[in-house]
Design a protein around this motif. Structure first.
Motif, PDB file in Angstrom:
ATOM      1  N   LEU A 106      32.564  44.030  45.915  1.00 40.30           N
ATOM      2  CA  LEU A 106      33.694  43.591  46.523  1.00 40.30           C
ATOM      3  C   LEU A 106      33.723  42.038  46.984  1.00 40.30           C
ATOM      4  O   LEU A 106      34.604  41.367  46.530  1.00 40.30           O
ATOM      5  CB  LEU A 106      33.989  44.426  47.915  1.00 40.30           C
ATOM      6  CG  LEU A 106      35.375  44.066  48.587  1.00 40.30           C
ATOM      7  CD1 LEU A 106      36.482  44.323  47.465  1.00 40.30           C
ATOM      8  CD2 LEU A 106      35.369  44.909  49.780  1.00 40.30           C
ATOM      9  N   GLN A 107      32.539  41.570  47.474  1.00 42.36           N
ATOM     10  CA  GLN A 107      32.073  40.397  47.734  1.00 42.36           C
ATOM     11  C   GLN A 107      32.395  39.418  46.315  1.00 42.36           C
ATOM     12  O   GLN A 107      33.081  38.240  46.681  1.00 42.36           O
ATOM     13  CB  GLN A 107      30.996  40.115  48.514  1.00 42.36           C
ATOM     14  CG  GLN A 107      30.980  40.770  49.547  1.00 42.36           C
ATOM     15  CD  GLN A 107      29.519  40.668  50.210  1.00 42.36           C
ATOM     16  OE1 GLN A 107      28.561  41.313  49.777  1.00 42.36           O
ATOM     17  NE2 GLN A 107      29.131  39.749  51.342  1.00 42.36           N
ATOM     18  N   LEU A 108      31.812  39.811  45.338  1.00 40.97           N
ATOM     19  CA  LEU A 108      32.191  39.141  44.147  1.00 40.97           C
ATOM     20  C   LEU A 108      33.451  38.946  43.734  1.00 40.97           C
ATOM     21  O   LEU A 108      33.782  37.824  43.435  1.00 40.97           O
ATOM     22  CB  LEU A 108      31.415  39.785  42.998  1.00 40.97           C
ATOM     23  CG  LEU A 108      31.388  39.218  41.590  1.00 40.97           C
ATOM     24  CD1 LEU A 108      30.745  37.932  41.344  1.00 40.97           C
ATOM     25  CD2 LEU A 108      30.735  40.133  40.495  1.00 40.97           C
ATOM     26  N   LEU A 109      34.311  40.018  43.679  1.00 38.30           N
ATOM     27  CA  LEU A 109      35.715  39.861  43.609  1.00 38.30           C
ATOM     28  C   LEU A 109      36.513  38.889  44.424  1.00 38.30           C
ATOM     29  O   LEU A 109      37.249  38.029  43.852  1.00 38.30           O
ATOM     30  CB  LEU A 109      36.485  41.246  43.686  1.00 38.30           C
ATOM     31  CG  LEU A 109      36.216  42.244  42.431  1.00 38.30           C
ATOM     32  CD1 LEU A 109      36.695  43.253  42.828  1.00 38.30           C
ATOM     33  CD2 LEU A 109      36.189  41.727  41.274  1.00 38.30           C
ATOM     34  N   GLN A 110      36.084  39.096  45.515  1.00 39.44           N
ATOM     35  CA  GLN A 110      36.743  37.928  46.497  1.00 39.44           C
ATOM     36  C   GLN A 110      36.288  36.536  46.227  1.00 39.44           C
ATOM     37  O   GLN A 110      37.030  35.589  46.479  1.00 39.44           O
ATOM     38  CB  GLN A 110      36.312  38.386  48.041  1.00 39.44           C
ATOM     39  CG  GLN A 110      36.828  39.622  48.588  1.00 39.44           C
ATOM     40  CD  GLN A 110      36.097  39.984  49.930  1.00 39.44           C
ATOM     41  OE1 GLN A 110      35.155  39.740  50.036  1.00 39.44           O
ATOM     42  NE2 GLN A 110      36.823  40.655  50.634  1.00 39.44           N
ATOM     43  N   LEU A 111      35.141  36.285  45.626  1.00 40.71           N
ATOM     44  CA  LEU A 111      34.881  35.055  45.368  1.00 40.71           C
ATOM     45  C   LEU A 111      35.436  34.651  44.027  1.00 40.71           C
ATOM     46  O   LEU A 111      35.594  33.223  43.739  1.00 40.71           O
ATOM     47  CB  LEU A 111      33.332  34.739  45.262  1.00 40.71           C
ATOM     48  CG  LEU A 111      32.379  34.907  46.653  1.00 40.71           C
ATOM     49  CD1 LEU A 111      30.921  34.925  46.334  1.00 40.71           C
ATOM     50  CD2 LEU A 111      32.802  33.751  47.621  1.00 40.71           C
ATOM     51  N   LEU A 112      35.816  35.455  43.304  1.00 44.96           N
ATOM     52  CA  LEU A 112      36.048  35.316  41.745  1.00 44.96           C
ATOM     53  C   LEU A 112      37.771  34.793  41.944  1.00 44.96           C
ATOM     54  O   LEU A 112      38.199  34.151  41.001  1.00 44.96           O
ATOM     55  CB  LEU A 112      35.960  36.374  40.852  1.00 44.96           C
ATOM     56  CG  LEU A 112      34.651  36.568  40.370  1.00 44.96           C
ATOM     57  CD1 LEU A 112      34.548  37.670  39.376  1.00 44.96           C
ATOM     58  CD2 LEU A 112      34.149  35.310  39.550  1.00 44.96           C
ATOM     59  N   VAL A 113      38.396  35.272  42.989  1.00 43.07           N
ATOM     60  CA  VAL A 113      39.879  35.325  43.009  1.00 43.07           C
ATOM     61  C   VAL A 113      40.326  33.866  42.799  1.00 43.07           C
ATOM     62  O   VAL A 113      41.347  33.558  42.316  1.00 43.07           O
ATOM     63  CB  VAL A 113      40.482  35.913  44.499  1.00 43.07           C
ATOM     64  CG1 VAL A 113      41.861  35.421  44.540  1.00 43.07           C
ATOM     65  CG2 VAL A 113      40.099  37.414  44.272  1.00 43.07           C
ATOM     66  N   ASP A 114      39.894  32.893  43.486  1.00 46.20           N
ATOM     67  CA  ASP A 114      39.979  31.606  43.607  1.00 46.20           C
ATOM     68  C   ASP A 114      39.648  30.854  42.392  1.00 46.20           C
ATOM     69  O   ASP A 114      39.909  29.501  42.369  1.00 46.20           O
ATOM     70  CB  ASP A 114      39.690  30.923  45.115  1.00 46.20           C
ATOM     71  CG  ASP A 114      40.388  31.586  46.252  1.00 46.20           C
ATOM     72  OD1 ASP A 114      41.357  31.939  45.972  1.00 46.20           O
ATOM     73  OD2 ASP A 114      39.816  31.778  47.143  1.00 46.20           O
ATOM     74  N   GLN A 115      38.816  31.341  41.351  1.00 41.33           N
ATOM     75  CA  GLN A 115      38.299  30.522  40.326  1.00 41.33           C
ATOM     76  C   GLN A 115      39.440  30.366  39.362  1.00 41.33           C
ATOM     77  O   GLN A 115      40.437  30.998  39.360  1.00 41.33           O
ATOM     78  CB  GLN A 115      37.122  31.296  39.743  1.00 41.33           C
ATOM     79  CG  GLN A 115      36.088  31.784  40.785  1.00 41.33           C
ATOM     80  CD  GLN A 115      35.232  30.343  41.145  1.00 41.33           C
ATOM     81  OE1 GLN A 115      34.948  29.555  40.453  1.00 41.33           O
ATOM     82  NE2 GLN A 115      35.070  30.387  42.299  1.00 41.33           N
ATOM     83  N   GLU A 116      39.205  29.353  38.620  1.00 40.75           N
ATOM     84  CA  GLU A 116      40.242  29.079  37.566  1.00 40.75           C
ATOM     85  C   GLU A 116      39.562  29.032  36.226  1.00 40.75           C
ATOM     86  O   GLU A 116      38.637  28.521  35.871  1.00 40.75           O
ATOM     87  CB  GLU A 116      40.735  27.369  37.678  1.00 40.75           C
ATOM     88  CG  GLU A 116      41.920  27.289  38.860  1.00 40.75           C
ATOM     89  CD  GLU A 116      42.435  25.817  38.740  1.00 40.75           C
ATOM     90  OE1 GLU A 116      42.335  25.220  37.707  1.00 40.75           O
ATOM     91  OE2 GLU A 116      43.224  25.819  39.616  1.00 40.75           O
ATOM     92  N   PHE A 117      40.145  30.006  35.246  1.00 36.12           N
ATOM     93  CA  PHE A 117      39.393  30.467  34.254  1.00 36.12           C
ATOM     94  C   PHE A 117      40.333  30.168  32.946  1.00 36.12           C
ATOM     95  O   PHE A 117      41.824  30.500  33.329  1.00 36.12           O
ATOM     96  CB  PHE A 117      38.874  31.977  33.996  1.00 36.12           C
ATOM     97  CG  PHE A 117      37.810  32.292  35.067  1.00 36.12           C
ATOM     98  CD1 PHE A 117      36.560  31.992  34.841  1.00 36.12           C
ATOM     99  CD2 PHE A 117      38.212  32.930  36.079  1.00 36.12           C
ATOM    100  CE1 PHE A 117      35.623  32.209  35.544  1.00 36.12           C
ATOM    101  CE2 PHE A 117      37.038  33.139  36.939  1.00 36.12           C
ATOM    102  CZ  PHE A 117      35.792  32.972  36.848  1.00 36.12           C
ATOM    103  N   PRO A 118      40.049  29.694  31.965  1.00 28.84           N
ATOM    104  CA  PRO A 118      40.685  29.488  30.815  1.00 28.84           C
ATOM    105  C   PRO A 118      41.271  30.810  30.092  1.00 28.84           C
ATOM    106  O   PRO A 118      40.337  31.842  30.049  1.00 28.84           O
ATOM    107  CB  PRO A 118      39.926  28.387  30.010  1.00 28.84           C
ATOM    108  CG  PRO A 118      38.608  29.051  30.197  1.00 28.84           C
ATOM    109  CD  PRO A 118      38.658  29.168  31.584  1.00 28.84           C
ATOM    110  N   ASN A 119      42.588  30.829  29.549  1.00 26.51           N
ATOM    111  CA  ASN A 119      42.929  31.917  28.661  1.00 26.51           C
ATOM    112  C   ASN A 119      42.949  33.189  29.501  1.00 26.51           C
ATOM    113  O   ASN A 119      42.547  34.267  28.576  1.00 26.51           O
ATOM    114  CB  ASN A 119      42.137  31.939  27.435  1.00 26.51           C
ATOM    115  CG  ASN A 119      41.822  30.732  26.578  1.00 26.51           C
ATOM    116  OD1 ASN A 119      42.774  29.699  26.863  1.00 26.51           O
ATOM    117  ND2 ASN A 119      40.734  30.169  26.456  1.00 26.51           N
TER     118      ASN A 119
END
Length: 376
Positions: A325-338
């Motif tokens: 759950l902590q990982l998902l929270q940190l990934l939310v604001d990431q910008e990924f291509p495609n």
């Protein structure tokens, strides 16, 4: 909605087939619901001299699974046995078949005794060499995608629609909290006989009507890509454009339609759907084909996600306390291509889970927390 499970049942039922120049894939999943009440049917090549016709349908049951299961088994035959259908008046045949099935089911022992009170929405399609006949009763939905865009959609039969509300009120009922008499969320359905007891009114004038809304589309083999039939567990979290865009993008990666429909259901689960989910995907000759360029972009996306997950885990001081759950929270604001259009990061959650299990095997049990995480 009723009671929900502590964790969703994610085992899927799949099937696939082809015929008449069509390919189809089916996926269904119980999800968070206490029971599986959806049903479906998919046939390429009908009997009675209609070997070049195909039939697809999705049924979303409520208050039990009897009506949805019985409808999946018998609606096609009820339609094809009507005099109108035999006389090649397909639209009237579909209309009569729905009403006949609804009338006949009332006599089932469980129904006539009052021990069974279930109902079901229904959306079905007959595909002939020249036309697509689509019938809808309730809030399951059919969407046709042509040249990358949704060009047709059935209308969800909700009690708040003016014509539906007028019928309900004329039948002595009311619409409260957007439901028939404050209870039922759809204004048309098969079954639901406790809402169909007015002796002085016809079957289509009851509180809940079994009448299908029927549409006829000319086929366009140069541009028709695919037809989607799905229950509201899908449409609750993805609109027509999102789903068409998502499926289009997945067909550029694989021609395995079971895999594509499974990805739709998984994505909807991670987007927050709490209902049973069923989808039938029918592809036409002009459907997108797997593209090396699209596959390369998808591989680059997964490499970027994996790289970022490893960086995040490496930054944790106590890896034994770090959970999914902590990982998902940190990934939310990431910008990924495609990222998959219409699906976003939610569409990659199974891949994220896979990488997390590899990188943090001691915390693999925390992956289930991701089911409760708001849409990513």
């Amino acid at each position: 909605m009723g009671a929900l499970l502590d964790t969703p049942k994610t085992e899927k039922y799949n099937e696939h087939g082809s015929g008449n120049g069509l390919h189809y894939g089916v996926a269904s999943m119980q999800g968070w619901r206490m029971e599986m009440e959806d049903a479906h049917r998919a046939i390429t090549g009908l009997k009675g001299g209609l070997s070049d016709w195909s039939y697809f349908a999705v049924f979303d049951g409520h208050a039990g699974a009897l009506v949805s299961a019985h409808s999946a088994e018998h609606l096609l035959e009820c339609i094809m046995q009507t005099e109108e259908f035999k006389a090649e008046d397909v639209t009237k045949g579909i209309h009569s078949g729905f009403l006949r099935l609804d009338d006949e089911m009332r006599e089932l022992p469980e129904m006539s005794s009052g021990t069974e009170k279930s109902g079901s929405t229904a959306v079905c399609a007959f595909i002939s060499p020249r036309n697509i006949y689509i019938a809808n009763c309730g809030d399951s939905r059919a969407v046709l995608c042509r040249a990358g865009d949704p060009v047709f959609s059935t209308r969800d039969h909700k009690p708040v629609l003016p014509a539906e509300k007028e019928r309900i009120q004329n039948a002595g009922g009311s619409v409260m909290i957007q439901r028939v008499n404050g209870a039922l969320a759809v204004s048309r359905a098969l079954g639901d006989y406790e809402y169909k007891n007015l002796k002085d009114r016809g079957p289509c004038e009851q509180l809940v009507s079994p009448e299908p809304e029927i549409f006829v589309r000319d086929r366009d083999d140069e541009h028709d890509e695919f037809l989607v039939l799905a229950c509201d567990g899908i449409w609750d979290v993805m609109n027509n454009e999102d789903l068409c865009n998502f499926i289009h993008s997945r067909l550029l990666l694989t021609d395995d339609l079971e895999a594509v429909t499974n990805q739709v259901i998984d994505t909807c689960l991670y987007k927050g759907s709490r209902d049973n989910m069923s989808i039938v995907l029918v592809t036409f000759p002009a459907a997108p084909k797997p593209s090396p360029e699209a596959q390369k972009k998808e591989a680059e996306l997964e490499m970027a996600i994996e790289r970022r997950i490893k960086e995040i885990v490496a930054e944790q001081k106590d890896k034994n306390e770090f959970d999914f759950l902590q990982l998902l929270q940190l990934l939310v604001d990431q910008e990924f291509p495609n990222l998959p259009p219409g699906g976003g990061l939610s569409a990659k959650q199974p891949f994220i889970e896979q990488v997390f299990r590899e990188v943090c095997p001691s915390r693999a049990d925390s992956v289930s927390l991701g089911y409760d995480f708001p849409s990513i």
